[in-house]
Structure formats: C-alpha cells, structure tokens
Motif scaffolding. Structure first.
Motif, PDB file in Angstrom:
ATOM      1  N   VAL A  23       0.180  -1.058 -20.410  1.00 45.06           N
ATOM      2  CA  VAL A  23      -0.730  -0.409 -19.478  1.00 45.06           C
ATOM      3  C   VAL A  23       0.050  -0.006 -18.230  1.00 45.06           C
ATOM      4  CG1 VAL A  23      -1.495  -2.527 -18.301  1.00 45.06           C
ATOM      5  CG2 VAL A  23      -3.010  -0.544 -18.375  1.00 45.06           C
ATOM      6  N   ARG A  24      -0.326   1.145 -17.683  1.00 44.78           N
ATOM      7  CA  ARG A  24       0.181   1.614 -16.391  1.00 44.78           C
ATOM      8  C   ARG A  24      -1.031   1.846 -15.500  1.00 44.78           C
ATOM      9  NH1 ARG A  24       2.418   6.705 -17.502  1.00 44.78           N
ATOM     10  NH2 ARG A  24       2.598   6.968 -15.271  1.00 44.78           N
ATOM     11  N   LEU A  25      -1.030   1.193 -14.337  1.00 47.78           N
ATOM     12  CA  LEU A  25      -2.160   1.272 -13.404  1.00 47.78           C
ATOM     13  C   LEU A  25      -1.681   1.671 -12.029  1.00 47.78           C
ATOM     14  CD1 LEU A  25      -3.754  -2.224 -14.144  1.00 47.78           C
ATOM     15  CD2 LEU A  25      -4.442  -0.056 -15.148  1.00 47.78           C
ATOM     16  N   ILE A  26      -2.529   2.373 -11.304  1.00 46.69           N
ATOM     17  CA  ILE A  26      -2.349   2.585  -9.864  1.00 46.69           C
ATOM     18  C   ILE A  26      -3.353   1.666  -9.175  1.00 46.69           C
ATOM     19  CG2 ILE A  26      -2.670   4.199  -7.944  1.00 46.69           C
ATOM     20  CD1 ILE A  26      -0.232   4.955  -9.480  1.00 46.69           C
ATOM     21  N   ILE A  27      -2.883   0.876  -8.223  1.00 45.45           N
ATOM     22  CA  ILE A  27      -3.764  -0.028  -7.482  1.00 45.45           C
ATOM     23  C   ILE A  27      -3.775   0.462  -6.039  1.00 45.45           C
ATOM     24  CG2 ILE A  27      -4.226  -2.403  -6.814  1.00 45.45           C
ATOM     25  CD1 ILE A  27      -2.709  -3.249  -9.347  1.00 45.45           C
ATOM     26  N   GLN A  28      -4.838   1.151  -5.681  1.00 49.39           N
ATOM     27  CA  GLN A  28      -4.905   1.805  -4.372  1.00 49.39           C
ATOM     28  C   GLN A  28      -4.989   0.801  -3.228  1.00 49.39           C
ATOM     29  OE1 GLN A  28      -8.095   4.673  -4.414  1.00 49.39           O
ATOM     30  NE2 GLN A  28      -6.856   6.181  -5.473  1.00 49.39           N
ATOM     31  N   GLY A  29      -4.246   1.102  -2.181  1.00 44.84           N
ATOM     32  CA  GLY A  29      -4.340   0.352  -0.942  1.00 44.84           C
ATOM     33  C   GLY A  29      -3.561  -0.948  -0.903  1.00 44.84           C
ATOM     34  N   GLU A  30      -2.854  -1.287  -1.949  1.00 41.43           N
ATOM     35  CA  GLU A  30      -2.098  -2.542  -1.959  1.00 41.43           C
ATOM     36  C   GLU A  30      -0.636  -2.283  -1.635  1.00 41.43           C
ATOM     37  OE1 GLU A  30      -3.460  -5.407  -1.927  1.00 41.43           O
ATOM     38  OE2 GLU A  30      -5.444  -4.616  -2.367  1.00 41.43           O
ATOM     39  N   GLY A  31       0.043  -3.324  -1.195  1.00 42.62           N
ATOM     40  CA  GLY A  31       1.446  -3.212  -0.832  1.00 42.62           C
ATOM     41  C   GLY A  31       2.277  -4.260  -1.554  1.00 42.62           C
ATOM     42  N   HIS A  32       3.459  -4.470  -1.045  1.00 42.39           N
ATOM     43  CA  HIS A  32       4.403  -5.379  -1.684  1.00 42.39           C
ATOM     44  C   HIS A  32       3.888  -6.816  -1.762  1.00 42.39           C
ATOM     45  CE1 HIS A  32       7.631  -2.474  -2.099  1.00 42.39           C
ATOM     46  NE2 HIS A  32       7.415  -2.086  -0.852  1.00 42.39           N
ATOM     47  N   THR A  33       3.186  -7.276  -0.747  1.00 44.13           N
ATOM     48  CA  THR A  33       2.739  -8.672  -0.724  1.00 44.13           C
ATOM     49  C   THR A  33       1.868  -8.998  -1.925  1.00 44.13           C
ATOM     50  OG1 THR A  33       2.821  -8.660   1.692  1.00 44.13           O
ATOM     51  CG2 THR A  33       1.579 -10.436   0.645  1.00 44.13           C
ATOM     52  N   PHE A  34       0.810  -8.244  -2.125  1.00 46.13           N
ATOM     53  CA  PHE A  34      -0.077  -8.498  -3.254  1.00 46.13           C
ATOM     54  C   PHE A  34       0.617  -8.211  -4.573  1.00 46.13           C
ATOM     55  CE2 PHE A  34      -3.167  -6.994  -6.406  1.00 46.13           C
ATOM     56  CZ  PHE A  34      -3.892  -8.166  -6.569  1.00 46.13           C
ATOM     57  N   MET A  35       1.350  -7.132  -4.644  1.00 47.91           N
ATOM     58  CA  MET A  35       1.966  -6.742  -5.909  1.00 47.91           C
ATOM     59  C   MET A  35       3.019  -7.761  -6.362  1.00 47.91           C
ATOM     60  SD  MET A  35       0.194  -4.203  -6.782  1.00 47.91           S
ATOM     61  CE  MET A  35       1.077  -3.802  -8.269  1.00 47.91           C
ATOM     62  N   ILE A  85      -9.566  -0.078  -5.648  1.00 45.66           N
ATOM     63  CA  ILE A  85      -9.728   0.951  -6.672  1.00 45.66           C
ATOM     64  C   ILE A  85      -8.504   0.921  -7.578  1.00 45.66           C
ATOM     65  CG2 ILE A  85      -9.928   3.424  -7.108  1.00 45.66           C
ATOM     66  CD1 ILE A  85     -11.350   3.634  -4.389  1.00 45.66           C
ATOM     67  N   VAL A  86      -8.759   0.842  -8.885  1.00 49.29           N
ATOM     68  CA  VAL A  86      -7.700   0.804  -9.889  1.00 49.29           C
ATOM     69  C   VAL A  86      -7.861   2.013 -10.798  1.00 49.29           C
ATOM     70  CG1 VAL A  86      -6.700  -0.510 -11.793  1.00 49.29           C
ATOM     71  CG2 VAL A  86      -7.647  -1.719  -9.811  1.00 49.29           C
ATOM     72  N   LYS A  87      -6.780   2.754 -10.957  1.00 48.51           N
ATOM     73  CA  LYS A  87      -6.785   3.918 -11.855  1.00 48.51           C
ATOM     74  C   LYS A  87      -5.870   3.622 -13.032  1.00 48.51           C
ATOM     75  CE  LYS A  87      -7.508   7.365  -8.261  1.00 48.51           C
ATOM     76  NZ  LYS A  87      -6.971   8.577  -7.616  1.00 48.51           N
ATOM     77  N   VAL A  88      -6.380   3.824 -14.229  1.00 51.31           N
ATOM     78  CA  VAL A  88      -5.589   3.631 -15.439  1.00 51.31           C
ATOM     79  C   VAL A  88      -4.853   4.934 -15.742  1.00 51.31           C
ATOM     80  CG1 VAL A  88      -5.652   3.068 -17.891  1.00 51.31           C
ATOM     81  CG2 VAL A  88      -7.248   1.944 -16.314  1.00 51.31           C
ATOM     82  N   LEU A  89      -3.533   4.874 -15.733  1.00 45.44           N
ATOM     83  CA  LEU A  89      -2.714   6.044 -16.038  1.00 45.44           C
ATOM     84  C   LEU A  89      -2.427   6.140 -17.534  1.00 45.44           C
ATOM     85  CD1 LEU A  89      -0.103   5.863 -13.144  1.00 45.44           C
ATOM     86  CD2 LEU A  89      -2.189   7.236 -13.251  1.00 45.44           C
ATOM     87  N   ALA A  90      -2.207   4.985 -18.166  1.00 45.44           N
ATOM     88  CA  ALA A  90      -1.921   4.952 -19.597  1.00 45.44           C
ATOM     89  C   ALA A  90      -2.336   3.594 -20.139  1.00 45.44           C
ATOM     90  CB  ALA A  90      -0.439   5.172 -19.851  1.00 45.44           C
ATOM     91  N   LEU A  91      -2.956   3.590 -21.305  1.00 45.99           N
ATOM     92  CA  LEU A  91      -3.376   2.351 -21.941  1.00 45.99           C
ATOM     93  C   LEU A  91      -3.085   2.433 -23.434  1.00 45.99           C
ATOM     94  CD1 LEU A  91      -4.755  -0.413 -21.839  1.00 45.99           C
ATOM     95  CD2 LEU A  91      -6.949   0.778 -22.087  1.00 45.99           C
ATOM     96  N   GLU A  92      -2.272   1.499 -23.891  1.00 46.62           N
ATOM     97  CA  GLU A  92      -1.960   1.372 -25.310  1.00 46.62           C
ATOM     98  C   GLU A  92      -2.261  -0.065 -25.717  1.00 46.62           C
ATOM     99  OE1 GLU A  92       2.088   2.695 -25.931  1.00 46.62           O
ATOM    100  OE2 GLU A  92       1.814   4.345 -24.512  1.00 46.62           O
TER     101      GLU A  92
END
Length: 91
Positions: free
Chosen positions: A13-25, A2-9
């Motif tokens: 872009v600022r996104l929240i990527i639910q359930g992910e950690g340091h490895t994927f990020m 699940i990806v939530k867009v916090l800000a988009l210009e």
C-alpha cells in the motif's frame, strides 16, 4: 487526519497522510516494522511542506491495512500510558 490511498495491492500500500510530519511518521514506521509480517515500511516527504507518503509491503501476501491500523492503536496505547503517568504525578 485525511488519508489518501495512492495504490493498494494484496501485499503493498502507498498512502498520503495529510498534515503529518517526521515525528508521527517515524513513530508509525517504527510500530509497523515491529510486526513480523512486514517486509518494508518507510515514508518520504518530498518537500519541506508536503504531506508524507507511506509505503508498506508485507510478506506472504498479507493485507497491509490491518497492520497499519494495529500500529496506530499501539501508538495510541503508548500515549494513554504516558498520560496516566502524568496524571499520577499531579495528584
């Protein structure tokens, strides 16, 4: 995922990527930064069990969302290559 867009210009872009950690990020940020149109790509995880927030800014008013999509596809491609190599060693 699940990806939530916090800000988009246009170039940010600022996104929240639910359930992910340091490895994927870490992998995602590294792939995003390989694009020459990217100015900044970074993520933060505020608390140990909080979801990461991704920030991407681009040069020349480029839309960051297609750049993020392409980076995800490249990561998938790298994983597919590894899986093919594993299958060859099993045979």
């Amino acid at each position: 995922m699940i990806v939530k867009v916090l800000a988009l210009e246009k170039d940010k872009v600022r996104l929240i990527i639910q359930g992910e950690g340091h490895t994927f990020m870490n992998a995602l940020v590294e792939e995003i930064l390989s694009d020459p149109d990217v100015d900044v790509a970074r993520y933060t995880i505020e608390f140990q069990f909080s979801d990461p927030e991704l920030l991407v800014t681009t040069k020349n008013k480029k839309n960051p969302l297609p750049i993020i999509r392409k980076a995800c596809k490249r990561i998938t491609g790298h994983c597919d290559e590894i899986l093919k190599g594993i299958k060859k060693t099993k045979a």
